[in-house]
Design an enzyme around this catalytic site. Structure first.
Site, mmCIF file in Angstrom:
data_model
loop_
_atom_site.group_PDB
_atom_site.id
_atom_site.type_symbol
_atom_site.label_atom_id
_atom_site.label_comp_id
_atom_site.label_asym_id
_atom_site.label_seq_id
_atom_site.Cartn_x
_atom_site.Cartn_y
_atom_site.Cartn_z
ATOM 1 N N CYS A 17 13.015 11.349 7.224
ATOM 2 C CA CYS A 17 12.923 10.918 8.625
ATOM 3 C C CYS A 17 14.204 11.170 9.390
ATOM 4 O O CYS A 17 14.174 11.328 10.618
ATOM 5 C CB CYS A 17 12.534 9.440 8.686
ATOM 6 S SG CYS A 17 13.584 8.377 7.685
ATOM 7 N N LYS A 70 0.858 -1.185 0.000
ATOM 8 C CA LYS A 70 0.000 0.000 0.000
ATOM 9 C C LYS A 70 0.894 1.234 0.000
ATOM 10 O O LYS A 70 1.439 1.629 1.027
ATOM 11 C CB LYS A 70 -0.934 0.060 1.210
ATOM 12 C CG LYS A 70 -2.023 1.148 1.025
ATOM 13 C CD LYS A 70 -2.604 1.649 2.323
ATOM 14 C CE LYS A 70 -1.797 2.735 2.952
ATOM 15 N NZ LYS A 70 -1.779 4.010 2.175
ATOM 16 N N GLY A 89 6.822 5.283 8.643
ATOM 17 C CA GLY A 89 5.908 6.403 8.806
ATOM 18 C C GLY A 89 5.972 6.945 10.220
ATOM 19 O O GLY A 89 7.011 6.875 10.884
ATOM 20 N N SER A 90 4.864 7.456 10.692
ATOM 21 C CA SER A 90 4.834 8.133 11.988
ATOM 22 C C SER A 90 4.740 7.141 13.145
ATOM 23 O O SER A 90 4.251 6.017 13.003
ATOM 24 C CB SER A 90 3.647 9.087 12.054
ATOM 25 O OG SER A 90 2.433 8.362 12.155
ATOM 26 N N GLU A 113 9.827 1.481 10.978
ATOM 27 C CA GLU A 113 10.802 2.572 10.897
ATOM 28 C C GLU A 113 10.002 3.845 11.011
ATOM 29 O O GLU A 113 9.256 4.195 10.097
ATOM 30 C CB GLU A 113 11.601 2.508 9.597
ATOM 31 C CG GLU A 113 12.807 3.434 9.596
ATOM 32 C CD GLU A 113 12.538 4.778 8.959
ATOM 33 O OE1 GLU A 113 12.297 5.757 9.727
ATOM 34 O OE2 GLU A 113 12.545 4.869 7.731
ATOM 35 N N GLY A 153 2.514 3.745 13.761
ATOM 36 C CA GLY A 153 3.233 2.541 14.174
ATOM 37 C C GLY A 153 2.573 1.866 15.362
ATOM 38 O O GLY A 153 2.450 0.638 15.413
ATOM 39 N N GLU A 161 8.710 16.047 15.477
ATOM 40 C CA GLU A 161 9.129 15.945 14.082
ATOM 41 C C GLU A 161 8.255 16.856 13.220
ATOM 42 O O GLU A 161 7.045 16.689 13.150
ATOM 43 C CB GLU A 161 9.026 14.497 13.597
ATOM 44 C CG GLU A 161 9.580 14.295 12.206
ATOM 45 C CD GLU A 161 9.583 12.836 11.781
ATOM 46 O OE1 GLU A 161 10.575 12.389 11.188
ATOM 47 O OE2 GLU A 161 8.575 12.144 12.046
#
Length: 508
Positions: free
Chosen positions: A309, A199, A252-253, A275, A257, A406
């Site tokens: 990231c 996806k 992603g975030s 990650e 996660g 972030e």
């Protein structure tokens, strides 16, 4: 192959963009079991050109029913298809053929990511696409080197281990590096003999669909690679909660996660690799070459418009060179050209979409309210599209939001330090631990700090020095599991011990 879902609005998009170059959009449907197909619901969603905010294409929108179809195809290909039953050499040969096709179409693919994600066309051609090809070839070479071990078992037994493909892998990729992230995840999974359901981020689905097409042309069997564009709460959730998906890997975030881990726990306890975010420190010591430090830190924060990231967004400068550094860093930021990513003279394109554009501007306002000093930037660049000026804050404190959260945009937080102990403590004052940078000529400082900073990757006198052989991943809330390197194969493999009785061996 069925209809590919060619998008007929390429010419219109070019005209609407005021003469901007817009590549032809060839693939907009879901790719399931070797065919481009419409979503079961018939729904589509818009992907927009961040240079203008206008619609680039309408893409088939996957939801649970479509993910079910894709998982069925992937399961059939895994349990009864050729891919896991090929030799590693043969899998590697087809992966190398796919790499050849990616190289042949590099210009078109770089243009897709440029229009879909606002990425620089030139860097797409010379960095992103070649790096993805290198990643694919690295794991093509690894495919016939996956093996278990012979065990020295006590007693009258023989023991060995087998490394077996884990099965159907769900892959959820982010929007900042659409091409690189696709192959970062797909390549080791394919080498291991797994089948995948991918996806891509809803903001940037176009190149992933093109790679599915090229995989078909390369001879990778139907059902091995399936691509289902859609949204996280629907398509993403359907993958992570699916009882017939054996493993999920996500970039992603941290927030998402957590959701993925919960979904895995509530379904079949599938293996999860994450990650996640970062707030990486760049530490510049008094003995550093200031010009080099300015260039590296500028790259660390503003490369890819800060949408990376491992962005070195917390810049710590030792007090002896702080004033000189600040003067030169502000000048460098002012000279960092913001504009059309298809212009070879541009240094920084637009943020990926309106949501991210507004998020970055919100954090800039927060920084002002918290008392940080805005040295340069801080505003939208131009009156159309999602462009933001390179921004530098000074007088930033560790407890400010712009130093802790972030931002994922071109915003540098500058801080001064006196001692090595102080900067180590400050560098670790974060919930994240993805990367760090050190700039010094002193080997003792470099070694001490690199061992003291809690981060998965530390760059000394360089930044963004990635390589397929160097494992990549985070400490703390930056996730767990590793991409890149031979170690990345482990999350796509199961280890089986086989113990056989040897009642009459001449030796044990």
């Amino acid at each position: 192959m069925g209809s590919n879902g060619d998008c007929g609005n390429g010419t219109a998009a070019a005209a609407a963009g005021g003469g901007l170059v817009v590549p032809k959009i060839r693939f907009t449907k879901l790719f399931i079991n070797g065919e481009f197909v419409d979503a079961v619901s018939g729904k589509t969603f818009e992907t927009r050109d961040p240079r203008t905010g206008e619609v680039l294409a309408h893409v088939a929108e996957a939801d649970k029913d479509d993910v079910d179809r894709a998982v069925v195809a992937a399961r059939e290909a895994f349990e009864h298809g050729k891919w896991p039953r090929m030799s590693g050499y043969e899998r590697g040969r087809l992966m190398n053929k796919l790499a050849d096709l990616v190289e042949e179409h590099a210009d078109e693919l770089a243009a897709l990511d440029g229009a879909d994600a606002g990425k620089l066309l030139l860097l797409g051609k010379i960095i992103d696409i070649p790096a993805a090809v290198q990643m694919l070839r690295y794991y093509a070479g690894a495919a016939d080197k996956i093996h278990g071990e012979s065990l020295r078992v006590a007693g009258k037994y023989q023991g060995y281990t087998l490394k077996e493909p884990i099965g159907v892998v769900g892959i959820i990729t982010p929007w900042n590096f659409p091409t690189m992230m696709f192959f970062l995840k797909v390549s080791p999974a394919l080498a291991a003999g797994c089948t995948v359901v991918v996806k891509p981020a809803e903001q940037t689905p176009l190149s992933a669909l093109y790679y599915a097409h090229l995989a078909k042309l390369a001879g990778i069997p139907d059902g091995v690679i399936n691509v289902v564009p859609g949204f996280g709460p629907t398509a993403g959730a359907a993958i992570t909660s699916h009882m017939d998906v054996d493993s999920v890997t996500f970039t992603g975030s941290a927030e998402i996660g957590r959701t993925i881990m919960e979904s895995s726990a509530r379904s079949n306890l599938k293996m999860v690799s994450l990650e996640l975010g970062g707030k990486s420190p760049m530490m510049i010591f008094d003995d550093a070459d200031v010009d080099m430090a300015v260039n590296l830190s500028k790259l660390a924060v503003f490369y890819n418009k800060g949408e990376i990231c491992v962005a070195g967004s917390r810049v710590y400068v030792q007090e002896g060179i702080y004033d000189e550094y600040v003067k030169k860093a502000v000048e460098a930021a002012k000279n960092w050209k913001v504009g059309d990513p298809f212009d070879a003279t541009t240094n920084m394109g637009p943020q990926v979409d309106k949501v991210q554009f507004e998020r970055v501007l919100k954090y800039i306002e927060i920084g002002k309210r918290e008392g940080a000093t805005l040295l340069t930037g801080g505003k939208p660049a131009g009156d159309k599209g999602y462009y933001i000026e390179p921004t530098i804050f000074a007088d930033v404190k560790e407890d400010m939001q712009i130093a802790q959260e972030e931002i994922f945009g071109p915003v540098m937080s500058l801080m001064k330090f006196k001692t090595v102990d102080e900067v180590i403590q400050k560098a670790n004052c974060t919930k994240y631990g993805l990367a760090a940078g050190i700039i010094t000529k002193n080997l003792d400082i470099a070694n001490r700090v690199s061992r003291s900073v809690k981060a998965g990757t530390v760059w000394v006198n360089c930044y963004f020095a990635f390589d397929p052989d160097a494992p990549f991943g985070g400490y703390k809330m930056s996730g767990f599991g590793r991409d890149q390197g031979m170690v990345a194969l482990e999350k796509y493999l199961q280890v089986k011990s086989v113990i056989t009785a040897l009642p009459d061996s001449p030796w044990y």
